[in-house]
Scaffold this active site. Structure first.
Site, mmCIF file in Angstrom:
data_model
loop_
_atom_site.group_PDB
_atom_site.id
_atom_site.type_symbol
_atom_site.label_atom_id
_atom_site.label_comp_id
_atom_site.label_asym_id
_atom_site.label_seq_id
_atom_site.Cartn_x
_atom_site.Cartn_y
_atom_site.Cartn_z
ATOM 1 C CB THR A 88 -0.972 -0.031 1.199
ATOM 2 O OG1 THR A 88 -1.721 1.168 1.197
ATOM 3 C CG2 THR A 88 -0.262 -0.196 2.522
ATOM 4 C CD1 TRP A 117 -12.353 19.228 13.258
ATOM 5 C CD2 TRP A 117 -10.696 19.244 11.757
ATOM 6 N NE1 TRP A 117 -11.197 18.844 13.900
ATOM 7 C CE2 TRP A 117 -10.166 18.849 13.005
ATOM 8 C CE3 TRP A 117 -9.825 19.328 10.659
ATOM 9 C CZ2 TRP A 117 -8.825 18.538 13.192
ATOM 10 C CZ3 TRP A 117 -8.492 19.021 10.849
ATOM 11 C CH2 TRP A 117 -7.994 18.637 12.093
ATOM 12 C CE LYS A 132 -8.616 22.079 14.623
ATOM 13 N NZ LYS A 132 -8.061 21.331 15.736
ATOM 14 C CD GLU A 145 -3.760 -1.022 4.793
ATOM 15 O OE1 GLU A 145 -4.513 -0.851 3.809
ATOM 16 O OE2 GLU A 145 -2.917 -0.183 5.152
#
Ligand code: ADP
Length: 536
Positions: free
Chosen positions: A187, A445, A440, A330
């Site tokens: 990955t 956020w 941010k 994964e």
């Protein structure tokens, strides 16, 4: 405790070879161009390949790499390598030489099978990869120079010259050997070097059964499955193995991602199920009307968020939305699948669109939970509270290949995904953003994904990516990179006017930057790290 009295037969990929021979010998695998082979031929080649690997003294457990696009020889390797207890290591053909060399070296690949057209991309590294004993060339219609080197051999010659392995491949596995490594996939890893995910036979076969579960992906014998997603991208999301278990026909598009090529292949082969990352679906959109796609029953989009506007555009044009597939290397990789349930049948259009926009419901045997980013408590499953998504299940990684310490797992063994999400009372998961992509601004956020969806809903926007720009006053501010549809004269002001009613005022990007194309990663997703680098 009382142990059940059932046969402890192992789950193994070897099972697929005999199943193809006995049940689906006549079904076909079409590769781009005119090549078409039957599963009987694929299985025969896999059996010959088993002998070739023995003749080349490739040890059990050795890593056998592939450097190839989606084609039938690659499929034969998908079978023969794990069915003989070697480990199939699919290399990403778009990696830089530096990453490629690191990965081949780290995996200690013993043999590399490379498609002829791709030789120029990997052969220059051969000298530095002295541990690789054999380079085996998969013929294609290219005339790329084949090096005159004793390590270089021809796939077709080897396969034709080897006797097929006669024994029962599945019977060669003892019960506990279902946990042997079967596949290896690296990955990209956002920090540090790439990390290897080592699939087992058991995890691969359970994931494979998962792709057959009705109501989710539900691969069936009647399907014609076309993985546009590369076979090096987390095993093409498990679709080749799933199609072979179900006996579905396969269509493998080869190296070209040209929209016209993909669409005409889909039409010609009457594909029922195709899968790709959203950037590919975006690229096909302008030409959809030129092809008869009436055979389709499902289009899977994953690897990155599928904007609702893109999915709805498909619904309008081909009568099918893009179904979300959420996953990670994964997670083998599929963890959740989008779509509605029976109770949504009569629901208002708006609700249905919202449900379809969700990443979806966990696959059977996959468990998802949230963890608060600040204090780790589990937020309520109310569809509003956000936390980091964590995942557990029999096809979820428990560690990385040859990596000692990692903070990717919790103390109780769940995988931390780095994705921020909500889960609702019915188990639907919705991704808010990747942790590293959040912006941010003034201590609050901003979700880059939501902002991108708002911008993408403008009819002239072909592609968009929002990233943070450091800002002395607010800490960070959003910048939008936009590719407009051909011939559009839409301005930054037009886009700002379009987005204003859709998001909070302070979410409006400070700048809209128009680009001819957006940078992509090795798996074809938008590369936010490349955009961040030019934004800083
Ligand atoms: P990479 O990090 O190299 O992209 P993966 O291909 O394993 O590696 O990507 C996994 C990540 O891709 C997930 O953690 C998630 O952020 C994103 N992703 C995958 N599928 C979806 C989806 N359907 N919607 C939104 N994001 C997705």
């Amino acid at each position: 405790m009382l142990t059940g009295l059932m046969q402890p037969r192992p789950l193994t990929i070897a099972h697929l070879v005999e199943r193809l021979e006995q049940l689906f010998a006549h079904k076909t695998v079409a590769t781009a161009g005119t090549e078409r082979v039957t599963y009987a031929e694929v299985a025969d080649h896999a059996r010959r390949l088993a002998t070739v690997l023995d003749d080349l003294d490739v040890p059990v457990g050795a890593r056998v790499a592939t450097f190839a696009s989606n084609n039938r020889r690659h499929l034969e390797l998908y079978l023969a390598v794990p069915a003989t207890k070697r480990v199939l290591h699919t290399l990403n053909i778009r990696l830089s030489a530096e990453h490629l060399e690191y990965i081949v070296d780290h995996a200690e690949d013993d043999v590399v099978f490379v498609e002829r057209a791709l030789l120029p991309r990997i052969w220059p590294s051969a000298e530095r990869l002295s541990r690789v004993r054999h380079w085996i060339v998969l013929p294609d219609d290219s005339d790329a120079a084949v090096p005159a080197d004793p390590r270089v051999l021809d796939y077709d010659e080897l396969v034709a010259g080897a006797a097929p392995y006669r024994g029962c491949l599945e019977d060669a596995f003892a019960a506990e050997e279902e946990n042997l490594a079967a596949g290896l996939c690296y990955t990209s890893g956002t920090t540090g070097p790439p990390k290897g995910v080592l699939y087992s036979h058991r995890s691969t076969m359970l994931h494979c059964l998962g792709t057959l579960a009705a109501g989710l992906v539900g691969i069936a014998e009647s399907d014609v499955v076309m993985p546009i997603v590369p076979m090096f991208h987390a095993n093409a999301w498990g679709l080749p193995y799933g199609a072979m278990l179900a006996g579905a026909a396969l269509v493998l598009p080869g190296p070209s991602a040209e929209p016209e090529h993909l669409l005409s292949l889909m039409a010609r082969e009457r594909v029922t199920l195709a899968a790709a990352v959203p950037t590919v679906w975006t690229s096909l959109l302008p030409r959809l009307d030129d092809h008869d796609l009436s055979g389709l029953r499902m289009l899977l989009g994953g690897g990155a968020a599928v904007p609702a506007s893109l999915s709805e555009a498909y619904r309008a044009r081909v009568g099918l939305p893009l179904t979300h597939s959420w996953g990670m290397t994964e997670v083998s990789p599929v963890g959740a699948i989008g779509g509605t349930r029976s109770r949504h049948a009569g629901a208002a259009e708006e609700e249905q669109v919202a449900v379809r926009a969700a990443q979806g419901q966990p696959m059977p045997l996959v468990r998802l939970r949230l963890s608060d980013v600040e204090d780790g408590h589990e937020p309520p499953r109310d569809g509003r509270s956000i936390g980091e998504l964590q995942v557990a299940g029999p096809w979820v990684a428990s560690g990385y290949f040859r990596v000692e310490a990692t903070d990717a797992f919790t103390e109780d063994g769940w995988l931390r995904t780095g994705d921020l999400a909500t889960i609702d009372g019915e188990g639907y998961v919705r991704l808010a953003d990747r942790m590293k992509d959040l912006i941010k601004s003034g201590g609050e956020w901003i979700s880059s994904v939501e902002l991108e969806a708002a911008i993408a809903s403008h009819p002239d926007v072909a592609e968009v990516a929002v990233v943070a720009r450091p800002d002395p006053r607010w800490g960070e501010r959003p910048i939008a990179y936009v590719v407009l549809r051909e011939g559009s004269a839409t301005s930054a002001d037009d886009l700002a006017r379009h987005v204003s009613p859709l998001v909070a005022r302070w979410w409006l990007p400070d700048e809209f930057v128009f680009m001819p194309v957006l940078p992509k990663t090795g798996t074809g997703k938008l590369s936010k790290s490349a955009l961040r680098a030019r934004t800083a």
